[in-house]
Design an enzyme around this catalytic site. Structure first.
Site, PDB file in Angstrom:
ATOM      1  N   SER A  13       1.679   2.522   3.628  1.00 58.55           N
ATOM      2  CA  SER A  13       2.404   1.547   2.823  1.00 58.55           C
ATOM      3  C   SER A  13       2.491   0.240   3.623  1.00 58.55           C
ATOM      4  O   SER A  13       2.811   0.255   4.816  1.00 58.55           O
ATOM      5  CB  SER A  13       3.815   2.083   2.533  1.00 58.55           C
ATOM      6  OG  SER A  13       4.559   1.121   1.823  1.00 58.55           O
ATOM      7  N   SER A  85      -2.725   7.711  -0.769  1.00 56.75           N
ATOM      8  CA  SER A  85      -3.615   8.891  -0.748  1.00 56.75           C
ATOM      9  C   SER A  85      -3.773   9.455   0.658  1.00 56.75           C
ATOM     10  O   SER A  85      -4.847   9.363   1.252  1.00 56.75           O
ATOM     11  CB  SER A  85      -4.978   8.567  -1.390  1.00 56.75           C
ATOM     12  OG  SER A  85      -5.500   7.308  -1.029  1.00 56.75           O
TER      13      SER A  85
HETATM   14  P1  ADP Z   1       0.029  -1.869   0.435  1.00 57.63           P
HETATM   15  O1  ADP Z   1      -0.531  -2.114  -0.934  1.00 57.63           O
HETATM   16  O2  ADP Z   1      -0.971  -1.219   1.361  1.00 57.63           O
HETATM   17  O3  ADP Z   1       1.345  -1.167   0.446  1.00 57.63           O
HETATM   18  P2  ADP Z   1       0.531  -4.741   0.454  1.00 57.63           P
HETATM   19  O4  ADP Z   1      -0.808  -5.267   0.018  1.00 57.63           O
HETATM   20  O5  ADP Z   1       1.617  -4.639  -0.563  1.00 57.63           O
HETATM   21  O6  ADP Z   1       0.289  -3.309   1.137  1.00 57.63           O
HETATM   22  O7  ADP Z   1       1.069  -5.609   1.692  1.00 57.63           O
HETATM   23  C1  ADP Z   1       0.256  -5.990   2.779  1.00 57.63           C
HETATM   24  C2  ADP Z   1       0.802  -7.217   3.502  1.00 57.63           C
HETATM   25  O8  ADP Z   1      -0.047  -7.519   4.622  1.00 57.63           O
HETATM   26  C3  ADP Z   1       0.822  -8.464   2.630  1.00 57.63           C
HETATM   27  O9  ADP Z   1       2.015  -9.174   2.900  1.00 57.63           O
HETATM   28  C4  ADP Z   1      -0.436  -9.256   3.114  1.00 57.63           C
HETATM   29  O10 ADP Z   1      -0.314 -10.640   2.928  1.00 57.63           O
HETATM   30  C5  ADP Z   1      -0.493  -8.891   4.590  1.00 57.63           C
HETATM   31  N1  ADP Z   1      -1.842  -8.986   5.216  1.00 57.63           N
HETATM   32  C6  ADP Z   1      -2.157  -9.639   6.369  1.00 57.63           C
HETATM   33  N2  ADP Z   1      -3.469  -9.561   6.655  1.00 57.63           N
HETATM   34  C7  ADP Z   1      -4.029  -8.848   5.662  1.00 57.63           C
HETATM   35  C8  ADP Z   1      -5.383  -8.431   5.382  1.00 57.63           C
HETATM   36  N3  ADP Z   1      -6.434  -8.702   6.203  1.00 57.63           N
HETATM   37  N4  ADP Z   1      -5.600  -7.689   4.265  1.00 57.63           N
HETATM   38  C9  ADP Z   1      -4.555  -7.381   3.443  1.00 57.63           C
HETATM   39  N5  ADP Z   1      -3.275  -7.742   3.645  1.00 57.63           N
HETATM   40  C10 ADP Z   1      -2.995  -8.470   4.750  1.00 57.63           C
END
Ligand code: ADP
Length: 176
Positions: A13, A85
């Site tokens: 997460s 997953s």
């Molecule tokens: P998940 O869906 O895995 O729970 P989220 O996408 O909701 O995670 O959150 C990821 C966070 O990490 C966001 O705030 C995003 O801007 C940040 N982040 C920093 N670098 C990256 C990257 N290379 N790829 C994806 N998210 C990133």
């Protein structure tokens, strides 16, 4: 006819699954391709409403999403599935069911995900308000042979996205 494929994002997460799926969605849609996102948080409020976070319920959730992803993929859609997953076996089962499958391991250290705490869930898990939280008191089994590994603690969203696009191009799912 556009070739269907499922891009399966797995990771902790807060690792960046939704962010990357949404970014990829925009790029593909702007190229005029048919693309759909199956996001874990959204799925759990409708298709899998009522399911919890036991291993059994998590596996049921993934099987449902796998079923839908398979239908979309068979019909030439690019399906972006973003779900924690955490179990290797069910990811393998989903891969075998769908066939046109590209696994993206959204790799990010727990400490970084926890510091981001995008949804405030880590704080609640540490406070004991949430039980069975992946990475805290529930397992996460890292992929051993994902087609793409992105390191979101040291890559920009654009860099991670570029890796996924290249992998899709190399396999003939996208025109270069
Ligand atoms: P998940 O869906 O895995 O729970 P989220 O996408 O909701 O995670 O959150 C990821 C966070 O990490 C966001 O705030 C995003 O801007 C940040 N982040 C920093 N670098 C990256 C990257 N290379 N790829 C994806 N998210 C990133």
């Amino acid at each position: 006819m556009q070739k269907g494929v499922t891009v399966w994002f797995t990771g902790l997460s807060g690792a960046g699954k939704s962010t990357l799926a949404q970014a990829l969605y925009r790029v593909l849609r702007d190229r005029g391709l048919r693309v759909e996102v199956l996001d874990g948080d959204v799925i759990r409020t409708n298709l899998s409403k009522g399911l919890g976070f036991s291993k059994e319920d998590r596996d049921t959730n993934i099987r449902r999403v796998g079923f839908v992803a398979d239908l979309l993929t068979r019909n030439g859609v690019i399906c972006l599935a973003a779900l924690i997953s955490p179990y290797r076996a069910i990811r393998r089962e989903t891969r075998e069911r769908i066939g046109s499958f590209l696994e993206v391991f959204v790799d990010c250290p727990l400490e970084v995900c926890e510091a981001r705490d995008v949804k405030g869930l880590y704080r609640r898990a540490r406070a004991g308000e949430i039980r069975g939280f992946t990475g805290i008191d529930d397992p996460y089994e890292s992929p051993e042979s994902a087609e793409v590994v992105v390191h979101t603690d040291r890559e920009t969203v654009e860099e991670s996205l570029a890796k996924i696009l290249s992998a899709l191009e190399e396999r003939g799912y996208l025109a270069p």
